[in-house]
Design a protein around this motif. Structure first.
Motif, PDB file in Angstrom:
ATOM      1  N   LEU A 263       0.851  -1.193   0.000  1.00  0.00           N
ATOM      2  CA  LEU A 263       0.000   0.000   0.000  1.00  0.00           C
ATOM      3  C   LEU A 263       0.884   1.240   0.000  1.00  0.00           C
ATOM      4  O   LEU A 263       1.803   1.359   0.815  1.00  0.00           O
ATOM      5  CB  LEU A 263      -0.904   0.000   1.234  1.00  0.00           C
ATOM      6  CG  LEU A 263      -2.050   1.020   1.259  1.00  0.00           C
ATOM      7  CD1 LEU A 263      -3.055   0.724   0.160  1.00  0.00           C
ATOM      8  CD2 LEU A 263      -2.742   0.997   2.628  1.00  0.00           C
ATOM      9  N   PRO A 264       0.645   2.198  -0.918  1.00  0.00           N
ATOM     10  CA  PRO A 264       1.490   3.400  -0.969  1.00  0.00           C
ATOM     11  C   PRO A 264       1.503   4.150   0.359  1.00  0.00           C
ATOM     12  O   PRO A 264       0.516   4.138   1.107  1.00  0.00           O
ATOM     13  CB  PRO A 264       0.828   4.238  -2.080  1.00  0.00           C
ATOM     14  CG  PRO A 264       0.105   3.252  -2.930  1.00  0.00           C
ATOM     15  CD  PRO A 264      -0.371   2.187  -1.986  1.00  0.00           C
ATOM     16  N   ALA A 265       2.619   4.810   0.630  1.00  0.00           N
ATOM     17  CA  ALA A 265       2.765   5.538   1.892  1.00  0.00           C
ATOM     18  C   ALA A 265       1.685   6.593   2.060  1.00  0.00           C
ATOM     19  O   ALA A 265       1.241   6.860   3.186  1.00  0.00           O
ATOM     20  CB  ALA A 265       4.150   6.176   1.966  1.00  0.00           C
ATOM     21  N   ALA A 266       1.247   7.209   0.959  1.00  0.00           N
ATOM     22  CA  ALA A 266       0.199   8.234   1.054  1.00  0.00           C
ATOM     23  C   ALA A 266      -1.079   7.648   1.630  1.00  0.00           C
ATOM     24  O   ALA A 266      -1.700   8.235   2.525  1.00  0.00           O
ATOM     25  CB  ALA A 266      -0.065   8.835  -0.324  1.00  0.00           C
ATOM     26  N   HIS A 267      -1.484   6.489   1.128  1.00  0.00           N
ATOM     27  CA  HIS A 267      -2.711   5.868   1.606  1.00  0.00           C
ATOM     28  C   HIS A 267      -2.554   5.342   3.033  1.00  0.00           C
ATOM     29  O   HIS A 267      -3.501   5.383   3.823  1.00  0.00           O
ATOM     30  CB  HIS A 267      -3.121   4.745   0.660  1.00  0.00           C
ATOM     31  CG  HIS A 267      -3.510   5.228  -0.703  1.00  0.00           C
ATOM     32  ND1 HIS A 267      -2.581   5.493  -1.679  1.00  0.00           N
ATOM     33  CD2 HIS A 267      -4.724   5.523  -1.243  1.00  0.00           C
ATOM     34  CE1 HIS A 267      -3.211   5.927  -2.767  1.00  0.00           C
ATOM     35  NE2 HIS A 267      -4.499   5.947  -2.527  1.00  0.00           N
ATOM     36  N   ARG A 268      -1.361   4.887   3.370  1.00  0.00           N
ATOM     37  CA  ARG A 268      -1.119   4.453   4.744  1.00  0.00           C
ATOM     38  C   ARG A 268      -1.213   5.643   5.695  1.00  0.00           C
ATOM     39  O   ARG A 268      -1.792   5.543   6.790  1.00  0.00           O
ATOM     40  CB  ARG A 268       0.255   3.791   4.846  1.00  0.00           C
ATOM     41  CG  ARG A 268       0.364   2.480   4.069  1.00  0.00           C
ATOM     42  CD  ARG A 268       1.810   2.015   3.993  1.00  0.00           C
ATOM     43  NE  ARG A 268       2.338   1.677   5.310  1.00  0.00           N
ATOM     44  CZ  ARG A 268       3.634   1.535   5.571  1.00  0.00           C
ATOM     45  NH1 ARG A 268       4.543   1.733   4.609  1.00  0.00           N
ATOM     46  NH2 ARG A 268       4.028   1.207   6.785  1.00  0.00           N
ATOM     47  N   ALA A 269      -0.650   6.787   5.292  1.00  0.00           N
ATOM     48  CA  ALA A 269      -0.704   7.982   6.134  1.00  0.00           C
ATOM     49  C   ALA A 269      -2.142   8.465   6.305  1.00  0.00           C
ATOM     50  O   ALA A 269      -2.555   8.844   7.408  1.00  0.00           O
ATOM     51  CB  ALA A 269       0.158   9.088   5.532  1.00  0.00           C
ATOM     52  N   ILE A 270      -2.911   8.455   5.223  1.00  0.00           N
ATOM     53  CA  ILE A 270      -4.321   8.860   5.308  1.00  0.00           C
ATOM     54  C   ILE A 270      -5.073   7.918   6.233  1.00  0.00           C
ATOM     55  O   ILE A 270      -5.864   8.348   7.089  1.00  0.00           O
ATOM     56  CB  ILE A 270      -4.956   8.875   3.906  1.00  0.00           C
ATOM     57  CG1 ILE A 270      -4.345  10.004   3.067  1.00  0.00           C
ATOM     58  CG2 ILE A 270      -6.471   9.053   4.000  1.00  0.00           C
ATOM     59  CD1 ILE A 270      -4.769   9.982   1.606  1.00  0.00           C
ATOM     60  N   GLY A 271      -4.841   6.620   6.069  1.00  0.00           N
ATOM     61  CA  GLY A 271      -5.504   5.643   6.918  1.00  0.00           C
ATOM     62  C   GLY A 271      -5.167   5.822   8.387  1.00  0.00           C
ATOM     63  O   GLY A 271      -6.019   5.644   9.268  1.00  0.00           O
ATOM     64  N   ILE A 272      -3.935   6.195   8.680  1.00  0.00           N
ATOM     65  CA  ILE A 272      -3.526   6.417  10.072  1.00  0.00           C
ATOM     66  C   ILE A 272      -4.296   7.580  10.681  1.00  0.00           C
ATOM     67  O   ILE A 272      -4.733   7.519  11.843  1.00  0.00           O
ATOM     68  CB  ILE A 272      -2.007   6.652  10.137  1.00  0.00           C
ATOM     69  CG1 ILE A 272      -1.277   5.312   9.973  1.00  0.00           C
ATOM     70  CG2 ILE A 272      -1.605   7.335  11.447  1.00  0.00           C
ATOM     71  CD1 ILE A 272       0.216   5.438   9.797  1.00  0.00           C
ATOM     72  N   MET A 273      -4.495   8.655   9.921  1.00  0.00           N
ATOM     73  CA  MET A 273      -5.272   9.786  10.434  1.00  0.00           C
ATOM     74  C   MET A 273      -6.721   9.386  10.695  1.00  0.00           C
ATOM     75  O   MET A 273      -7.372   9.916  11.592  1.00  0.00           O
ATOM     76  CB  MET A 273      -5.216  10.953   9.440  1.00  0.00           C
ATOM     77  CG  MET A 273      -3.821  11.490   9.157  1.00  0.00           C
ATOM     78  SD  MET A 273      -2.933  11.968  10.655  1.00  0.00           S
ATOM     79  CE  MET A 273      -3.988  13.272  11.256  1.00  0.00           C
ATOM     80  N   SER A 361      -8.271  -2.757   1.066  1.00  0.00           N
ATOM     81  CA  SER A 361      -7.261  -3.243   2.007  1.00  0.00           C
ATOM     82  C   SER A 361      -7.885  -3.641   3.341  1.00  0.00           C
ATOM     83  O   SER A 361      -7.172  -3.846   4.321  1.00  0.00           O
ATOM     84  CB  SER A 361      -6.193  -2.162   2.234  1.00  0.00           C
ATOM     85  OG  SER A 361      -5.542  -1.830   1.023  1.00  0.00           O
ATOM     86  N   GLY A 362      -9.223  -3.676   3.385  1.00  0.00           N
ATOM     87  CA  GLY A 362      -9.909  -4.093   4.604  1.00  0.00           C
ATOM     88  C   GLY A 362     -10.131  -2.988   5.602  1.00  0.00           C
ATOM     89  O   GLY A 362     -10.320  -3.262   6.799  1.00  0.00           O
ATOM     90  N   ILE A 363     -10.148  -1.729   5.149  1.00  0.00           N
ATOM     91  CA  ILE A 363     -10.315  -0.592   6.055  1.00  0.00           C
ATOM     92  C   ILE A 363     -11.476   0.275   5.562  1.00  0.00           C
ATOM     93  O   ILE A 363     -11.276   1.256   4.838  1.00  0.00           O
ATOM     94  CB  ILE A 363      -9.025   0.250   6.140  1.00  0.00           C
ATOM     95  CG1 ILE A 363      -7.833  -0.645   6.490  1.00  0.00           C
ATOM     96  CG2 ILE A 363      -9.164   1.367   7.178  1.00  0.00           C
ATOM     97  CD1 ILE A 363      -6.498   0.046   6.390  1.00  0.00           C
ATOM     98  N   PRO A 364     -12.725  -0.070   5.908  1.00  0.00           N
ATOM     99  CA  PRO A 364     -13.873   0.763   5.519  1.00  0.00           C
ATOM    100  C   PRO A 364     -13.862   2.070   6.291  1.00  0.00           C
ATOM    101  O   PRO A 364     -13.787   2.071   7.529  1.00  0.00           O
ATOM    102  CB  PRO A 364     -15.081  -0.104   5.870  1.00  0.00           C
ATOM    103  CG  PRO A 364     -14.593  -1.014   6.950  1.00  0.00           C
ATOM    104  CD  PRO A 364     -13.136  -1.259   6.667  1.00  0.00           C
ATOM    105  N   ALA A 365     -13.937   3.181   5.584  1.00  0.00           N
ATOM    106  CA  ALA A 365     -13.705   4.486   6.213  1.00  0.00           C
ATOM    107  C   ALA A 365     -14.709   4.816   7.313  1.00  0.00           C
ATOM    108  O   ALA A 365     -14.329   5.162   8.437  1.00  0.00           O
ATOM    109  CB  ALA A 365     -13.707   5.568   5.140  1.00  0.00           C
ATOM    110  N   MET A 366     -16.003   4.732   7.021  1.00  0.00           N
ATOM    111  CA  MET A 366     -17.009   5.162   8.000  1.00  0.00           C
ATOM    112  C   MET A 366     -16.979   4.285   9.243  1.00  0.00           C
ATOM    113  O   MET A 366     -17.018   4.782  10.373  1.00  0.00           O
ATOM    114  CB  MET A 366     -18.394   5.150   7.366  1.00  0.00           C
ATOM    115  CG  MET A 366     -18.620   6.219   6.311  1.00  0.00           C
ATOM    116  SD  MET A 366     -20.312   6.227   5.682  1.00  0.00           S
ATOM    117  CE  MET A 366     -21.225   6.625   7.166  1.00  0.00           C
TER     118      MET A 366
END
Length: 422
Positions: A263-273, A361-366
């Motif tokens: 997973l690109p670092a950008a998407h990992r960083a967004i997911g962390i937030m 990637s198994g991470i539903p936002a809501m």
């Protein structure tokens, strides 16, 4: 004998073409020719664009952009000789294409054109075509009045201080408009005009059909305020609880973001937030570089009133992204202030594409955001979290109620002005 890779023109060691002239010199020659005005010189207003393209870190990309898309040299030449006026209106008059929008973004990014909100413009363009589909003249006038003086006014308020209208606000405006049109059509099919709308009609509308009918309340509240209808009781759509990730899934999501290898670092960083701070994706993608800083204890982020420490494991992922943000090697995003720049100049990553990738990637936002808030309100008062994380106290309270915490009487929320008179 060592290979000589110096450009025979500028003498710099650089990637060179077959003619032993570096890509930067070739690109400069091409741009100087395309953007030359009638007097042979690049017009003053286009010089920032020329400098940005010729100075891009990877000039071979600029050369490929010009030579692989025949519309690019046509547009650049048209701007240089005056066949295309250097204005948004002139670009709007051309057949719409991604190439034109990309060039517009470059012109705005380098101050050749003034900034404008493209979501606001897109809504206006969509509205014009939508109004043309309404056969009833009275309905069309009502919708035009509602959208011009209410929907667009709210969008422009969000558009203040060059804070662009979010994708969510844009889509919500379209949905409010569409449902208002559907409501008037439905009312007309019952043989009634808007000023004849009764409580029975309102109850029948909201009591049947899909949940999207609830968006008509925005139109009806406006109609009541404008005294276009008699006093009616309009149901306000409650905030649904929505999906909620389990605690196990939440932990797994964080682990995946910290350790994911593809997973690109950008998407990992967004997911962390999203996972750590419960931030909506629409807000995360608009974050700017000055929202992060290195503090005495490590990386800090500012989401509301105060700076918050980022746990070191998560900070390591965010630092990787900050050090290698994509798209900065082109002319599109030089010195870009956005943490998550998109493919189009001056625009962020698209929130829905980000959500799709995280979901895959198994991470539903809501569901993930809701779980983050459920956990946070169990550890701190909602109003304190609201200040720190940049949400309204009411939003934080909804999560507190859902979590079953005992902060429901928090004094700051009973104040009509909110915490500290905000």
């Amino acid at each position: 004998m060592p290979l000589d890779v110096r450009c025979k023109r500028c003498g710099e060691e650089n990637l060179a073409s077959d003619s032993n002239v570096c890509w930067r010199c070739l690109l400069t020659d091409r741009i100087n020719k395309l953007l030359a005005g009638p007097d042979g010189e690049i017009p003053e207003r286009l010089r920032p664009l020329a400098e940005a393209i010729t100075g891009m870190p990877r000039p071979n990309s600029g050369w490929a952009w010009i030579h692989m898309n025949r519309r690019v040299p046509e547009l650049l030449r048209g701007l240089a000789v005056g066949e295309i006026e250097l204005s948004h209106d002139a670009l709007d008059s051309l057949p719409r294409s991604r190439t034109i929008e990309y060039l517009r973004g470059l012109l705005v990014a380098h101050n050749c054109l003034p900034w404008r909100d493209e979501h606001l413009i897109a809504y206006g363009r969509w509205l014009t075509s939508k109004l043309d589909t309404i056969p009833d003249a009275d309905h069309r006038r009502l919708i035009e009045r509602y959208t011009r003086w209410h929907v667009m006014r709210r969008l422009r308020r969000d558009d203040s201080d060059q804070q662009p209208v979010t994708a969510n606000a844009f889509l919500r405006a379209k949905q409010h408009t569409t449902v208002a049109i559907q409501f008037l059509q439905w009312l007309g099919d019952r043989g009634r005009s808007l000023d004849e709308c009764s409580q029975h009609d309102v109850d029948a509308w909201f009591g049947n059909g899909t949940s999207t009918r609830g968006h008509a309340n925005n139109f009806l509240y406006w109609a009541l305020k404008q005294r276009l209808v008699s006093k009616l009781a309009v149901p306000w759509a409650p905030h649904g609880n929505g999906p909620l990730a389990s605690e196990k899934d939440h932990v797994e999501a964080l682990r995946a973001l910290l350790l994911h290898e593809t997973l690109p670092a950008a998407h990992r960083a967004i997911g962390i937030m999203l996972v750590l701070f419960g931030q909506p994706l629409a807000r995360v993608v608009t974050m700017r570089m000055d929202d992060f800083r290195e503090g005495p204890n490590g990386l800090e982020v500012k989401l509301g009133r105060d700076w918050i420490d980022v746990p070191e494991a998560a900070a390591a992922v965010i630092r990787v992204h900050l050090a290698s943000r994509p798209g900065l090697s082109t002319a599109a995003n030089p010195d870009c202030p956005l943490v998550f720049p998109g493919r189009m100049p001056g625009r962020t990553m698209h929130v829905y594409s980000v959500a799709t990738i995280l979901r895959a990637s198994g991470i539903p936002a809501m569901a993930t955001r809701s779980r983050a808030w459920i956990q946070m309100v169990r550890e701190a008062p909602p109003a304190v979290l609201a200040d720190a994380l940049g949400v309204t106290p009411q939003t934080a309270m909804r999560y507190a109620e859902r979590a079953g915490t005992d902060y429901l009487g928090y004094a700051a929320l009973r104040s009509p002005r909110g915490p500290e008179g905000a």
